[in-house]
Scaffold this motif. Structure first.
Motif, short mmCIF file in Angstrom:
data_model
loop_
_atom_site.label_atom_id
_atom_site.label_comp_id
_atom_site.label_asym_id
_atom_site.label_seq_id
_atom_site.Cartn_x
_atom_site.Cartn_y
_atom_site.Cartn_z
N GLY A 93 6.82 -3.51 0.67
CA GLY A 93 5.91 -2.39 0.45
C GLY A 93 5.12 -2.08 1.70
N LYS A 94 4.70 -3.11 2.41
CA LYS A 94 3.87 -2.91 3.59
C LYS A 94 4.67 -2.27 4.72
N ALA A 145 5.02 1.27 3.95
CA ALA A 145 3.73 1.95 4.07
C ALA A 145 3.40 2.31 5.52
N LEU A 178 5.98 5.46 6.08
CA LEU A 178 6.07 6.62 5.21
C LEU A 178 4.76 6.81 4.46
N ALA A 179 4.23 8.02 4.52
CA ALA A 179 3.01 8.32 3.78
C ALA A 179 3.26 9.50 2.86
N THR A 217 -8.59 4.92 3.11
CA THR A 217 -7.59 4.15 2.36
C THR A 217 -6.22 4.22 3.04
N TYR A 259 -4.82 1.14 4.82
CA TYR A 259 -4.48 -0.01 3.98
C TYR A 259 -3.45 -0.96 4.60
N PRO A 260 -2.30 -0.44 5.04
CA PRO A 260 -1.29 -1.39 5.52
C PRO A 260 -1.70 -2.12 6.80
N THR A 273 -4.96 -3.32 7.48
CA THR A 273 -6.15 -4.16 7.40
C THR A 273 -5.81 -5.52 6.78
N GLY A 274 -6.79 -6.44 6.86
CA GLY A 274 -6.57 -7.81 6.39
C GLY A 274 -6.66 -7.96 4.89
N THR A 275 -6.79 -9.20 4.44
CA THR A 275 -6.76 -9.52 3.01
C THR A 275 -7.79 -8.74 2.21
N GLY A 277 -9.24 -5.99 3.22
CA GLY A 277 -9.17 -4.56 3.47
C GLY A 277 -10.38 -3.99 4.20
N ILE A 278 -10.99 -4.79 5.06
CA ILE A 278 -12.15 -4.28 5.79
C ILE A 278 -11.67 -3.61 7.09
N GLN A 289 -2.47 6.88 8.12
CA GLN A 289 -1.54 5.78 7.80
C GLN A 289 -0.52 5.64 8.93
N LEU A 291 -10.55 -11.44 -4.43
CA LEU A 291 -9.53 -11.39 -3.37
C LEU A 291 -8.57 -10.23 -3.59
N LYS A 327 -8.77 -5.36 -2.37
CA LYS A 327 -8.05 -4.37 -1.57
C LYS A 327 -7.05 -3.57 -2.43
N LEU A 382 -7.10 5.26 -6.40
CA LEU A 382 -6.56 6.58 -6.06
C LEU A 382 -5.38 6.94 -6.96
N GLN A 419 1.03 2.60 -4.70
CA GLN A 419 2.39 2.15 -4.43
C GLN A 419 2.79 2.49 -3.01
N ASN A 420 2.43 3.68 -2.56
CA ASN A 420 2.78 4.10 -1.21
C ASN A 420 2.07 3.25 -0.16
N MET A 421 0.89 2.74 -0.50
CA MET A 421 0.17 1.93 0.48
C MET A 421 0.73 0.52 0.55
N GLY A 422 1.69 0.21 -0.31
CA GLY A 422 2.34 -1.08 -0.23
C GLY A 422 1.91 -2.05 -1.32
N VAL A 423 1.23 -1.55 -2.35
CA VAL A 423 0.86 -2.41 -3.46
C VAL A 423 2.08 -2.57 -4.37
N LEU A 452 -14.73 -4.26 -3.23
CA LEU A 452 -15.23 -5.37 -2.41
C LEU A 452 -16.71 -5.63 -2.66
#
Lengths: 366, 339
Positions: free
Chosen positions: A74-75, A78, A81-82, A102, A105-106, A108-110, A112-113, A158, B215, B218, B225, B231-235, B283
């Motif tokens: 997924g990452k 991401a 493709l957006a 947002t 997202y792909p 940033t860290g765990t 998401g900061i 993205q 945890l 994110k 959204l 899903q597109n963001m990789g979730v 968060l």
């Protein structure tokens, strides 16, 4: 074979394993725009959702940057493709900036900061869509046009190599439609992004797309350049138009002509006839248009709105034959409208028509 | 703007922590035997104080306070998860019938065990409550899949809740006399009678689940959204949805297992917290929800214990009095913003 950034092989899409559209072969390079057109419910969204993995493929393969998309995480996807989707979102207590953020997202860290660099990208993307002015406004409080630009900025930050947009212009007024597409075109030129989208507006699709795909029935009916696709005959067929018509040269739609024997004769030319034709069409008065050179812009409209068009070959003097035809037709009409103000050698005969009408007392000058 | 918001975040968390400490002390302080603040500090930190007072604090008031803190936190985090999952601002374990499902199975298990003169351990209670939660959740998910409307979801949840409550009442009515009082108290919702063993178990379960939820901030943020964008963001949507359901069920099951069904905390607290922070960022909202839930439950428990002392009110009736107006307010405000 991988000169294409995105390509599909024998892709079949549908819902719950039931095929809806079969054997879709999409080829798209970076820096190109591919547009899907077709009637409502033809499956444009289904294709786009399948290509972004929101729907499971029924068959076939999608390649993204030479890799099989189904094997990518997924990452990974991401980062390449957006999407900008048609569904309206109503997030709670989020500013425009939050929404755009947002997109990082792909990266940033765990937790998401976002780091300093990420915020830079966010603001860059917002600047690109001219949205910095309202970055702190609540997302639900802005206009549709602004919202769509924010969603585009979200996709841009993205940092994708391809953006997929499902009817991005649907809720927008013409100004915002144009702005959005201009931003998109700019991205494509500057960043070599590939764009895959569906559009309802044929006129815009014709002008912005490098390639057009026509979705019709259970297949891709036609795939080609806008010049090949946007002919009156094909568009009539694609959308099953039976009322009114589509004008390929102007990319615009016309209503049905008034039916019956011509009651008014319009002497036109030089684009001056069009408003008169439209007025008569609205009033439901059948009319004859003459004498028009085939290369006159009035001719484009007259041929779909007039009950009869007396036409002359481009760049020629009006022939005696056509003149007699026009004169005869004029005699059967109760009114004659002349909207031409410039006469030269090519339309000298139109001036004679006007004089005749004047003599008979039927003439109105516009 | 960023700076200003940061100040707001710090201030909000400061306020919540302050209120938490205040209510903990207040709760220890008040009751049939009032204990002064100086005495409390002595008992807590120096091991001193008078014998009876020490016993009251350590064996009665402190376990009760800690369970209110832990379970209150669990309830509001669970509510926040369900609201995110269903995209519905008034979803909560109570409204969706999940608490009632848990209550039903727990009371069945308790009656069954009591009939064999066994006492249900904390772990058994949690498992029973979890099973009940999942059954109700299953029904709600089925309905949610068939009907996309927000109100239909809530109505079906409330109906499931009524059915489960009716069966529970029925079962309790015919239970052995000696058990009824105890069971009846619990089925109305109460923080009373917590043992340290209870507190230990709930602390492990709730704190661990809440940490996992934190945890997951994110992907939860991405999910706000909508599914498509997430899903597109990789979730990984499937895994994410299952995790969300399991975690919210575990949290609300834990609450029901120990304190019975408690209404409105799960809706009111996340909403209040979001208004306080002026953001919905998971968060920040998740930890703030936990703190807020703890404060809210301490406050309500204080009222439940002291308002009509020595008669104790059920905790649900107090949370309803303060929570229900907030729910009505949410609905009115949404209506207004939708126009």
């Amino acid at each position: 074979m991988n000169e294409f950034y995105v390509h599909t092989e024998q892709m079949t899409v549908g819902y719950d394993g039931k095929p809806l559209i079969r054997n879709i072969e999409i080829r798209l390079k970076r820096g190109e725009i591919l547009t899907l057109i077709g009637p409502n419910g033809a499956g444009k969204s289904t294709i786009l959702k399948s290509m972004t993995r929101q729907l499971k493929l029924v068959g076939g393969t999608v390649y993204l940057g030479g890799e099989q998309m189904s094997r990518m995480s997924g990452k990974e996807v991401a980062k390449k493709l957006a999407v900008v989707m048609t569904e309206r979102i109503r997030p709670e207590l989020m500013t425009c900036e939050d929404i755009v953020a947002t997109g990082r997202y792909p990266y940033t860290g765990t937790l998401g900061i976002l780091g300093e660099k990420d915020w830079e990208k966010v603001h860059e993307a917002m600047e690109l869509v001219h949205a910095l002015d309202f970055k702190d406004r609540d997302f639900t409080a802005i206009s549709d046009g602004q919202r769509q630009r924010i969603l585009l900025a979200r996709a841009i930050c993205q940092e994708p190599e391809i953006i997929v947009l499902d009817e991005p212009t649907s809720f927008l007024d013409i100004r915002h439609k144009l702005e959005l597409l201009a931003i998109l075109k700019n991205m494509v030129v500057r960043k070599k992004t590939a764009v895959l989208m569906s559009l309802h507006e044929l006129d815009l699709a014709q002008k912005i797309s490098d390639h057009v795909i026509c979705v019709h029935g259970d297949q891709i009916e036609k795939y080609g350049s806008p010049e090949e696709i946007f002919t009156s005959e094909y568009v009539h067929h694609l959308y099953g138009i039976t009322t009114g018509s589509y004008n390929a040269a102007f990319g615009c739609l016309e209503m049905d002509p008034p039916k019956g024997k011509p009651e008014v004769f319009v002497i036109g030319g030089n684009g001056r006839g069009i408003p008169v034709y439209r007025k008569l069409q609205r009033a439901g008065i059948p009319f004859a248009a003459g004498i028009l050179h085939k290369n006159d812009m009035d001719h484009e409209v007259a041929k779909v709105l007039a009950a009869e068009v007396i036409e002359e070959e481009p760049f020629s003097l009006i022939s005696e034959e056509n003149f007699q035809k026009a004169k005869k037709r004029m005699e059967t009409c109760s009114r004659v409208i002349c909207c031409v103000d410039v006469f030269g050698p090519a339309n000298e005969k139109n001036r004679q028509l006007m004089k005749l009408a004047e003599a008979s007392g039927k003439l109105e000058i516009r | 703007m960023h700076k200003k918001l940061h100040i707001r975040y710090w201030a909000s968390f400061g306020l919540l922590v302050l209120m938490l400490i205040l209510f903990i002390i207040w709760n220890i302080n008040s009751g049939s035997i009032p204990i002064s603040v100086r005495e409390i500090l002595e008992i807590l930190f120096l091991g001193g104080g008078e014998e009876t007072a020490r016993n009251i604090v350590w064996e009665i008031r402190l376990p009760r306070i800690l369970s209110a803190v832990i379970l209150g936190g669990a309830l509001s985090v669970s509510g926040f998860l369900l609201q995110t999952f269903f995209g519905n601002p008034i979803a909560s374990p109570f409204v969706l019938g999940i608490s009632s499902g848990a209550k039903l199975v727990v009371s069945l298990v308790m009656i069954f065990l009591l009939g064999r003169s066994m006492v249900a351990s904390s772990a058994v209670l949690i498992l029973a409550a979890f099973a009940g939660s999942m059954i109700s959740m299953g029904f709600v998910l089925l309905v949610a899949k068939k009907v996309k409307q927000m109100s239909a979801l809530i109505i079906s949840g409330i109906m499931i809740g009524y059915i489960c409550s009716a069966i529970t009442d029925f079962v309790i009515t015919f239970a052995d006399d000696s058990n009824i009082v105890n069971l009846h108290n619990w089925s109305m919702g109460s923080f009373s009678g917590m043992s340290w063993e209870n507190v230990r178990v709930m602390a492990v379960v709730v704190l661990l689940s809440s940490l996992i939820v934190f945890l997951m901030s994110k992907p939860i943020g991405a999910y706000q959204l909508g599914e498509g964008y997430a899903q597109n963001m990789g979730v990984n949507i499937k895994v994410f949805r299952v995790a969300l359901i399991l975690l919210s069920s575990i949290l609300s099951a834990c609450v029901t297992a120990f304190a019975g069904p408690i209404s409105f905390v799960g809706i009111a607290v996340p909403h209040l917290v979001k208004s306080l922070l002026k953001t919905a960022k998971p968060l920040l909202v998740i930890p703030a929800c936990f703190l807020g839930g703890a404060v809210f439950c301490l406050f309500c428990d204080l009222i439940a214990r002291t308002a009509f002392a020595p008669t104790e009110l059920s905790i649900s009736s107090v949370t309803a009095v303060f929570g229900a107006p907030i729910v009505i307010y949410i609905m009115i405000r949404r209506k207004r913003s939708a126009q």
